[in-house]
Design a protein around this motif. Structure first.
Motif, PDB file in Angstrom:
ATOM      1  N   GLU A  24       0.805  -1.226   0.000  1.00 23.98           N
ATOM      2  CA  GLU A  24       0.000   0.000   0.000  1.00 23.98           C
ATOM      3  C   GLU A  24       0.839   1.276   0.000  1.00 23.98           C
ATOM      4  OE1 GLU A  24      -3.184   0.066  -0.538  1.00 23.98           O
ATOM      5  OE2 GLU A  24      -3.200  -2.129  -0.623  1.00 23.98           O
ATOM      6  N   ARG A  28       1.674   0.255  -4.619  1.00 27.08           N
ATOM      7  CA  ARG A  28       0.504   0.887  -5.236  1.00 27.08           C
ATOM      8  C   ARG A  28       0.777   2.349  -5.645  1.00 27.08           C
ATOM      9  NH1 ARG A  28      -4.924  -0.625  -5.159  1.00 27.08           N
ATOM     10  NH2 ARG A  28      -4.617  -2.109  -3.451  1.00 27.08           N
ATOM     11  N   LEU A  33      -1.383  -0.924 -10.245  1.00 27.09           N
ATOM     12  CA  LEU A  33      -2.807  -0.927  -9.903  1.00 27.09           C
ATOM     13  C   LEU A  33      -3.511  -2.197 -10.368  1.00 27.09           C
ATOM     14  CD1 LEU A  33      -3.563   2.792 -10.886  1.00 27.09           C
ATOM     15  CD2 LEU A  33      -2.992   1.879  -8.619  1.00 27.09           C
ATOM     16  N   ASP A  34      -2.763  -3.105 -11.004  1.00 27.66           N
ATOM     17  CA  ASP A  34      -3.339  -4.363 -11.463  1.00 27.66           C
ATOM     18  C   ASP A  34      -3.656  -5.241 -10.249  1.00 27.66           C
ATOM     19  OD1 ASP A  34      -3.477  -7.161 -12.330  1.00 27.66           O
ATOM     20  OD2 ASP A  34      -2.756  -6.470 -14.270  1.00 27.66           O
ATOM     21  N   ASP A  35      -4.928  -5.564 -10.068  1.00 32.82           N
ATOM     22  CA  ASP A  35      -5.337  -6.335  -8.892  1.00 32.82           C
ATOM     23  C   ASP A  35      -4.676  -7.700  -8.835  1.00 32.82           C
ATOM     24  OD1 ASP A  35      -6.949  -4.351  -7.868  1.00 32.82           O
ATOM     25  OD2 ASP A  35      -8.759  -5.067  -8.870  1.00 32.82           O
ATOM     26  N   GLU A  36      -4.466  -8.337  -9.987  1.00 32.56           N
ATOM     27  CA  GLU A  36      -3.839  -9.665  -9.991  1.00 32.56           C
ATOM     28  C   GLU A  36      -2.392  -9.583  -9.506  1.00 32.56           C
ATOM     29  OE1 GLU A  36      -4.300 -11.658 -13.696  1.00 32.56           O
ATOM     30  OE2 GLU A  36      -6.497 -11.620 -13.631  1.00 32.56           O
ATOM     31  N   LEU A  38      -1.143  -7.209  -7.504  1.00 28.93           N
ATOM     32  CA  LEU A  38      -1.178  -6.888  -6.083  1.00 28.93           C
ATOM     33  C   LEU A  38      -1.549  -8.110  -5.250  1.00 28.93           C
ATOM     34  CD1 LEU A  38      -2.932  -3.405  -6.315  1.00 28.93           C
ATOM     35  CD2 LEU A  38      -0.510  -3.843  -5.864  1.00 28.93           C
ATOM     36  N   ASP A  39      -2.476  -8.912  -5.742  1.00 29.77           N
ATOM     37  CA  ASP A  39      -2.849 -10.136  -5.024  1.00 29.77           C
ATOM     38  C   ASP A  39      -1.676 -11.112  -4.938  1.00 29.77           C
ATOM     39  OD1 ASP A  39      -5.401  -9.199  -4.628  1.00 29.77           O
ATOM     40  OD2 ASP A  39      -6.310 -10.378  -6.237  1.00 29.77           O
ATOM     41  N   GLN A  91       3.820  -6.061 -13.840  1.00 31.77           N
ATOM     42  CA  GLN A  91       2.624  -5.448 -14.413  1.00 31.77           C
ATOM     43  C   GLN A  91       2.835  -5.123 -15.888  1.00 31.77           C
ATOM     44  OE1 GLN A  91      -0.169  -2.346 -12.492  1.00 31.77           O
ATOM     45  NE2 GLN A  91       1.334  -1.098 -13.563  1.00 31.77           N
TER      46      GLN A  91
END
Length: 236
Positions: A24, A28, A33-36, A38-39, A91
């Motif tokens: 965070e 970020r 900002l790609d959720d995959e 970050l996960d 990313q």
């Protein structure tokens, strides 16, 4: 007054808070900002890919030595890239579940782990025998079985191993390796850090038939990958 001893649960909570802060506060804000992606960074345990003496640095915004000698690590480029750099490169590569990936510069195996969780198959090359063993152990412990760690030189002819949908250079080179571009599939992506200090630029190449689209989305300084050509220092 007797203070309570730290429990394993307390330690786990501190580690998870540090991981959350890394994502965070470092990653970020660096336009990841790609959720995959970050996960993945929340799931793959970065601290388990860091040498024991430096494990407390796992979530810091720094390059971590992969050699007991910091001087040797810096001289040979045996450094784990900062988390925000790894995340942004991942990313930019836009890895798909069906992709076959080549990574050059395995290091501890952390980027290979992220790629392995994203792609169908990963081949990663490392020149240092100790790091080959270290990365293999780390990937095995993480339960990642679709990554082949091979002791090899990414600067040599790799045509027998290609083609690849994604090629990731986990370190910098002075010039874009043309031999690697020929290994890209149609629509394939190559991500590399290109240039020499004080100016290096992330270079993302996408193959379009016989031509290549090239972008330079961000700048940084990254450790050198060995054996790739260097420009002559002499000028006439």
């Amino acid at each position: 007054m007797n203070l309570p001893l730290n429990t394993s649960a307390d330690t786990t909570n501190l580690v998870e808070q540090a991981r959350y802060n890394m994502i965070e506060q470092q990653i970020r804000p660096w336009r990841v900002l790609d959720d995959e992606v970050l996960d993945l960074l929340a799931q793959v345990r970065r601290e388990e890919f860091v040498p024991e003496p430096y494990r407390s640095m796992a979530f810091m915004d720094i390059e971590i030595p992969l050699n007991a000698s910091v001087e040797e690590a810096e001289r040979t480029g045996q450094l784990m890239l900062a988390p925000r750099v790894e995340a942004r490169m991942l990313q930019d590569a836009e890895v798909k579940a069906s992709d076959r990936v080549l990574e050059i510069g395995t290091g501890s195996g952390f980027m290979a782990a992220l790629l392995g969780r994203s792609a169908a198959q990963v081949l990663t090359l490392e020149l240092n025998a100790d790091l080959v063993d270290f990365a293999k152990d780390n990937l095995r412990n993480a339960g990642i079985s679709n990554v082949e760690v091979r002791m090899g030189d990414g600067a040599r002819d790799l045509s027998a191993d290609g083609p690849f949908d994604v090629i990731m250079l986990s370190g910098s080179v002075a010039e874009l390796p043309q031999s690697l571009l020929s290994l890209l599939t149609e629509g394939g992506r190559l991500v590399a850090v290109v240039g020499s200090e004080p100016v290096m630029r992330t270079t993302v190449v996408r193959r379009r038939g016989s031509s290549f689209d090239v972008t330079h989305p961000w700048d940084l300084i990254a450790p050198r990958l060995l054996n790739f050509p260097e420009p002559s220092p002499f000028k006439f």
